[in-house]
Write a protein that holds these residues in place. Sequence first.
Motif, PDB file in Angstrom:
ATOM      1  N   UNK A  76       0.837  -1.191   0.000  1.00  0.00           N
ATOM      2  CA  UNK A  76       0.000   0.000   0.000  1.00  0.00           C
ATOM      3  C   UNK A  76       0.878   1.250   0.000  1.00  0.00           C
ATOM      4  N   UNK A  77       0.305   2.353  -0.426  1.00  0.00           N
ATOM      5  CA  UNK A  77       1.047   3.609  -0.451  1.00  0.00           C
ATOM      6  C   UNK A  77       1.506   4.000   0.953  1.00  0.00           C
ATOM      7  N   UNK A  78       0.728   3.665   1.968  1.00  0.00           N
ATOM      8  CA  UNK A  78       1.127   4.000   3.342  1.00  0.00           C
ATOM      9  C   UNK A  78       2.443   3.335   3.692  1.00  0.00           C
ATOM     10  N   UNK A  79       2.617   2.094   3.260  1.00  0.00           N
ATOM     11  CA  UNK A  79       3.876   1.391   3.519  1.00  0.00           C
ATOM     12  C   UNK A  79       5.006   1.996   2.699  1.00  0.00           C
ATOM     13  N   UNK A  80       4.744   2.272   1.422  1.00  0.00           N
ATOM     14  CA  UNK A  80       5.792   2.836   0.572  1.00  0.00           C
ATOM     15  C   UNK A  80       6.264   4.184   1.087  1.00  0.00           C
ATOM     16  N   UNK A  81       5.354   4.978   1.639  1.00  0.00           N
ATOM     17  CA  UNK A  81       5.734   6.294   2.142  1.00  0.00           C
ATOM     18  C   UNK A  81       6.746   6.199   3.287  1.00  0.00           C
ATOM     19  N   UNK A  84       5.029  11.573   9.719  1.00  0.00           N
ATOM     20  CA  UNK A  84       3.699  11.581   9.111  1.00  0.00           C
ATOM     21  C   UNK A  84       3.372  10.205   8.525  1.00  0.00           C
ATOM     22  N   UNK A  85       4.354   9.579   7.879  1.00  0.00           N
ATOM     23  CA  UNK A  85       4.133   8.264   7.274  1.00  0.00           C
ATOM     24  C   UNK A  85       3.825   7.215   8.336  1.00  0.00           C
ATOM     25  N   UNK A  86       4.545   7.263   9.443  1.00  0.00           N
ATOM     26  CA  UNK A  86       4.295   6.323  10.535  1.00  0.00           C
ATOM     27  C   UNK A  86       2.899   6.529  11.106  1.00  0.00           C
ATOM     28  N   UNK A  87       2.510   7.790  11.274  1.00  0.00           N
ATOM     29  CA  UNK A  87       1.182   8.098  11.803  1.00  0.00           C
ATOM     30  C   UNK A  87       0.090   7.557  10.883  1.00  0.00           C
ATOM     31  N   UNK A  88       0.301   7.671   9.565  1.00  0.00           N
ATOM     32  CA  UNK A  88      -0.672   7.152   8.603  1.00  0.00           C
ATOM     33  C   UNK A  88      -0.798   5.633   8.714  1.00  0.00           C
ATOM     34  N   UNK A  89       0.324   4.958   8.877  1.00  0.00           N
ATOM     35  CA  UNK A  89       0.291   3.500   9.007  1.00  0.00           C
ATOM     36  C   UNK A  89      -0.420   3.096  10.298  1.00  0.00           C
ATOM     37  N   UNK A  90      -0.122   3.789  11.390  1.00  0.00           N
ATOM     38  CA  UNK A  90      -0.723   3.452  12.676  1.00  0.00           C
ATOM     39  C   UNK A  90      -2.243   3.654  12.682  1.00  0.00           C
ATOM     40  N   UNK A 140       0.645  -3.752  13.849  1.00  0.00           N
ATOM     41  CA  UNK A 140       1.193  -5.096  13.633  1.00  0.00           C
ATOM     42  C   UNK A 140       2.185  -5.114  12.468  1.00  0.00           C
ATOM     43  N   UNK A 141       1.860  -4.362  11.411  1.00  0.00           N
ATOM     44  CA  UNK A 141       2.758  -4.290  10.265  1.00  0.00           C
ATOM     45  C   UNK A 141       4.085  -3.640  10.646  1.00  0.00           C
ATOM     46  N   UNK A 142       4.020  -2.540  11.406  1.00  0.00           N
ATOM     47  CA  UNK A 142       5.244  -1.872  11.850  1.00  0.00           C
ATOM     48  C   UNK A 142       6.068  -2.767  12.769  1.00  0.00           C
TER      49      UNK A 142
END
Length: 261
Positions: free
Chosen positions: A206-211, A223-229, A238-240
Amino acid sequence: MTNGLLCLHTLRNLPLKGRVHSVFEHALNIEVDHGGKCLLTVVQSGEWLPDSIQVDNISSFCSCKPGDTAILTDDSLQIGYFVFALRKGVYEGQIKMGSSVDYLKKMLQNLPLTLHVPRDYEERVYVSIKKVCAAVKSDMPAERACYAILGLGSGLTPAADDALVGAFAALWHDTPVKPFLSEGLLSRTTDVSGKYLRCAQLGFFSKRVLDLFHAENEADTEKAISEVLSWGASSGMDMLWGLSCAMDAWKEHTSSLPVIR
């Protein structure tokens, strides 16, 4: 469910008829026949999931139900009485190898990451990810290392599977990964999770992971970490967790579990 990316092939073979498999707030999955049963992921414009097709006006997604008939044409998706405008093109989401991840590593070390499984299972998942990383690094078979954890957890994307997606992202950032998750192994988990794992082992996310990997400064990384969370009830966390484990394992820092507070 069959392997490989589906959406590009789908757009070359319209019209197509299937049925709604599962519905989320911003996405739904349609089960179609593509040499076997496959999931076609449809998302709202602006949401980016691997191997997905975008549509406009998804406010009626919540009114769609599993089992509803779905018809995909050149310019629209019809589900019951609802018609959604189809956007041309497919988001594949292939990871960019070799980009700098210094900010990401630093921030992950300070995050209170946890995996949403019982504590004794958490260690099992960590050990399995460590074995997967070692096998990939040595160009050895890695499937057996995943056998004990596929499908571990609750929901349509179990926690261990989300962690494994994160591990694949870390691995693909460093080296091409030869696909090793067989259809027999993937049958141990849910259809939805199986699709994301198929994509992940091919290097699509997903784009969230790519970011996370494309961020060029600390602010963008945060910001990218916040989007994933914010992703799902616990899928992002869990992904992080899995990504952090794989980064540690890949660098052979495997003396203990990630810090869990």
